[in-house]
Write a protein that holds these residues in place. Sequence first.
Motif, PDB file in Angstrom:
ATOM      1  N   GLN A 122       5.037 -10.214  42.301  1.00  0.00           N
ATOM      2  CA  GLN A 122       6.162  -9.414  42.940  1.00  0.00           C
ATOM      3  C   GLN A 122       6.625  -9.998  44.286  1.00  0.00           C
ATOM      4  O   GLN A 122       7.481  -9.813  44.624  1.00  0.00           O
ATOM      5  CB  GLN A 122       5.257  -8.124  43.067  1.00  0.00           C
ATOM      6  CG  GLN A 122       6.332  -6.867  44.264  1.00  0.00           C
ATOM      7  CD  GLN A 122       5.508  -5.479  44.230  1.00  0.00           C
ATOM      8  OE1 GLN A 122       4.320  -5.555  44.233  1.00  0.00           O
ATOM      9  NE2 GLN A 122       6.389  -4.797  44.636  1.00  0.00           N
ATOM     10  N   ALA A 126      10.460 -11.090  44.755  1.00  0.00           N
ATOM     11  CA  ALA A 126      11.067 -10.255  45.835  1.00  0.00           C
ATOM     12  C   ALA A 126      11.139 -10.992  47.014  1.00  0.00           C
ATOM     13  O   ALA A 126      12.126 -10.428  47.809  1.00  0.00           O
ATOM     14  CB  ALA A 126      10.134  -8.829  45.959  1.00  0.00           C
ATOM     15  N   ARG A 268      19.060  -9.373  43.194  1.00  0.00           N
ATOM     16  CA  ARG A 268      17.941  -8.672  44.224  1.00  0.00           C
ATOM     17  C   ARG A 268      18.292  -8.700  45.500  1.00  0.00           C
ATOM     18  O   ARG A 268      18.503  -9.950  46.087  1.00  0.00           O
ATOM     19  CB  ARG A 268      16.778  -9.441  43.811  1.00  0.00           C
ATOM     20  CG  ARG A 268      15.542  -8.811  44.408  1.00  0.00           C
ATOM     21  CD  ARG A 268      15.102  -9.445  45.663  1.00  0.00           C
ATOM     22  NE  ARG A 268      14.988 -10.832  45.640  1.00  0.00           N
ATOM     23  CZ  ARG A 268      14.767 -11.598  46.770  1.00  0.00           C
ATOM     24  NH1 ARG A 268      14.608 -10.979  48.086  1.00  0.00           N
ATOM     25  NH2 ARG A 268      14.205 -12.693  46.846  1.00  0.00           N
ATOM     26  N   ARG A 269      18.637  -7.679  46.064  1.00  0.00           N
ATOM     27  CA  ARG A 269      18.978  -7.651  47.452  1.00  0.00           C
ATOM     28  C   ARG A 269      17.789  -8.111  48.368  1.00  0.00           C
ATOM     29  O   ARG A 269      16.873  -7.658  48.299  1.00  0.00           O
ATOM     30  CB  ARG A 269      19.335  -6.212  47.828  1.00  0.00           C
ATOM     31  CG  ARG A 269      20.148  -6.085  49.304  1.00  0.00           C
ATOM     32  CD  ARG A 269      20.832  -4.823  49.694  1.00  0.00           C
ATOM     33  NE  ARG A 269      22.213  -4.715  48.842  1.00  0.00           N
ATOM     34  CZ  ARG A 269      23.093  -5.476  49.213  1.00  0.00           C
ATOM     35  NH1 ARG A 269      23.006  -6.116  50.231  1.00  0.00           N
ATOM     36  NH2 ARG A 269      24.048  -5.069  48.570  1.00  0.00           N
ATOM     37  N   THR A 270      18.218  -9.085  49.408  1.00  0.00           N
ATOM     38  CA  THR A 270      17.333  -9.440  50.351  1.00  0.00           C
ATOM     39  C   THR A 270      17.113  -8.616  51.092  1.00  0.00           C
ATOM     40  O   THR A 270      17.939  -7.595  51.546  1.00  0.00           O
ATOM     41  CB  THR A 270      17.587 -10.869  50.864  1.00  0.00           C
ATOM     42  OG1 THR A 270      19.113 -10.531  51.505  1.00  0.00           O
ATOM     43  CG2 THR A 270      17.552 -11.919  49.856  1.00  0.00           C
ATOM     44  N   ARG A 279      10.554  -5.702  47.532  1.00  0.00           N
ATOM     45  CA  ARG A 279      11.388  -4.867  46.641  1.00  0.00           C
ATOM     46  C   ARG A 279      12.091  -5.732  45.721  1.00  0.00           C
ATOM     47  O   ARG A 279      12.709  -6.716  46.167  1.00  0.00           O
ATOM     48  CB  ARG A 279      12.153  -3.844  47.306  1.00  0.00           C
ATOM     49  CG  ARG A 279      11.626  -3.141  48.150  1.00  0.00           C
ATOM     50  CD  ARG A 279      12.364  -2.040  48.935  1.00  0.00           C
ATOM     51  NE  ARG A 279      11.574  -1.041  49.750  1.00  0.00           N
ATOM     52  CZ  ARG A 279      12.376  -0.058  50.338  1.00  0.00           C
ATOM     53  NH1 ARG A 279      13.655  -0.023  50.156  1.00  0.00           N
ATOM     54  NH2 ARG A 279      11.926   0.816  51.059  1.00  0.00           N
ATOM     55  N   THR A 280      12.114  -5.658  44.318  1.00  0.00           N
ATOM     56  CA  THR A 280      13.052  -6.294  43.360  1.00  0.00           C
ATOM     57  C   THR A 280      14.164  -5.531  43.059  1.00  0.00           C
ATOM     58  O   THR A 280      15.128  -6.183  42.585  1.00  0.00           O
ATOM     59  CB  THR A 280      12.243  -6.821  42.041  1.00  0.00           C
ATOM     60  OG1 THR A 280      11.969  -5.464  41.481  1.00  0.00           O
ATOM     61  CG2 THR A 280      10.979  -7.825  42.387  1.00  0.00           C
ATOM     62  N   GLY A 281      14.125  -4.331  43.317  1.00  0.00           N
ATOM     63  CA  GLY A 281      15.238  -3.295  42.815  1.00  0.00           C
ATOM     64  C   GLY A 281      14.780  -2.847  41.502  1.00  0.00           C
ATOM     65  O   GLY A 281      14.142  -3.369  40.571  1.00  0.00           O
ATOM     66  N   ALA A 284      16.520  -5.190  38.328  1.00  0.00           N
ATOM     67  CA  ALA A 284      15.582  -6.323  38.165  1.00  0.00           C
ATOM     68  C   ALA A 284      14.295  -6.234  37.692  1.00  0.00           C
ATOM     69  O   ALA A 284      13.736  -7.102  36.753  1.00  0.00           O
ATOM     70  CB  ALA A 284      15.630  -7.322  39.633  1.00  0.00           C
ATOM     71  N   HIS A 285      13.667  -5.325  38.079  1.00  0.00           N
ATOM     72  CA  HIS A 285      12.436  -4.866  37.625  1.00  0.00           C
ATOM     73  C   HIS A 285      12.288  -4.646  36.228  1.00  0.00           C
ATOM     74  O   HIS A 285      11.304  -5.098  35.515  1.00  0.00           O
ATOM     75  CB  HIS A 285      11.611  -3.925  38.485  1.00  0.00           C
ATOM     76  CG  HIS A 285      10.279  -3.171  38.217  1.00  0.00           C
ATOM     77  ND1 HIS A 285       9.171  -4.215  38.326  1.00  0.00           N
ATOM     78  CD2 HIS A 285       9.742  -2.231  37.470  1.00  0.00           C
ATOM     79  CE1 HIS A 285       8.235  -3.651  37.898  1.00  0.00           C
ATOM     80  NE2 HIS A 285       8.633  -2.596  37.392  1.00  0.00           N
ATOM     81  N   VAL A 297      16.585 -13.872  38.560  1.00  0.00           N
ATOM     82  CA  VAL A 297      16.549 -12.894  39.624  1.00  0.00           C
ATOM     83  C   VAL A 297      17.341 -13.659  41.096  1.00  0.00           C
ATOM     84  O   VAL A 297      16.582 -14.631  41.313  1.00  0.00           O
ATOM     85  CB  VAL A 297      15.576 -12.280  39.885  1.00  0.00           C
ATOM     86  CG1 VAL A 297      15.730 -11.150  40.860  1.00  0.00           C
ATOM     87  CG2 VAL A 297      14.776 -11.707  38.564  1.00  0.00           C
ATOM     88  N   PRO A 299      18.455 -13.987  44.844  1.00  0.00           N
ATOM     89  CA  PRO A 299      18.560 -13.043  46.088  1.00  0.00           C
ATOM     90  C   PRO A 299      20.017 -13.069  46.447  1.00  0.00           C
ATOM     91  O   PRO A 299      20.740 -14.046  46.544  1.00  0.00           O
ATOM     92  CB  PRO A 299      17.699 -13.677  46.754  1.00  0.00           C
ATOM     93  CG  PRO A 299      17.660 -15.160  46.191  1.00  0.00           C
ATOM     94  CD  PRO A 299      17.962 -14.922  44.965  1.00  0.00           C
TER      95      PRO A 299
END
Length: 301
Positions: A122, A126, A268-270, A279-281, A284-285, A297, A299
């Motif tokens: 994770q 992430a 995946r929003r930074t 957090r991966t969102g 994406a998860h 994935v 960023p």
Amino acid sequence: MPRPVIVGVDASHESRAAAVWAAREASRRRAPLRLLHVCAWHPPVASGASGSASQHLLARRVLRETEAHVRSVCPGADLVVEQAEGLPSRALLGAAEEAEVLVLGSRGLGALTGFVLGSVAQAVVARAVCPVVLVRAGRGAGDGRRYAVPHAGSHRTAARDVVLGLDLNDPCDDLIDFAFDTARLRSARVRVVSAWSGPSAFTLGPGEVGLIEGPQRAEEWRGFQDAVLLAWRDKYPTVAVTGDVAEGRASRALVRAAADAALLVVGRRTCAEPHMGMRTGPVAHAVSQHARCPVAVVPHS
């Protein structure tokens, strides 16, 4: 010199598949390949010396066997091997700062293999500053086939699609560029998939499409998608593009669209605030758990 493609390796089948995928990707990008094995650090104990020596011997064997396998499948690969010691997540995140792409083996269904278990996986997905590609063993990983860099005029079979999950409410240049450039390197088509949901009292806002019937609403979303992709078609004129819009959950539509894909690309929003955690969102998860093909994935801010 191009930034390297770095792959985390261990003794698993998933790791071996990831190493082969990474070698092929490095060849496409004309980039060096780095095989990285991380020995998890443990506090010393009375009998710690022999344990540590055994761990390092195992690490060297894993690297040696992985290198031999990569060279047998990808002759001429420009690769180096590296052994690191410490917290696995920290070592991998440090490697990501130097990498063009970081590649990890994945068992899917939420369990990443070997040295990337649970919170480590994770943290890497992430927090990595570069795209992270998760590769499963078996179909889609390219196991067991020799690979050579294609050249002009060579005969090539049709490449499988690169599927891009695109949120039309927040399209991101970094994500789109990665997908199109990856497809260009493969002479593949980009299949863009965007999901939409019908309006509700909680989601409908100014400027949203919400006052027309479902089929017409889908056409409106297709128009939005075409408008977003117009500049990318111009930037990558050799890349064929097809677009789909689907009503419902994005993760479900993407997993379905990527069933026969070469790669599924999601964003995946930074997180600007470290205290917000890892957090991966949700999209994406979900796709990293269930997609059968490799998942990238990417960023983005």
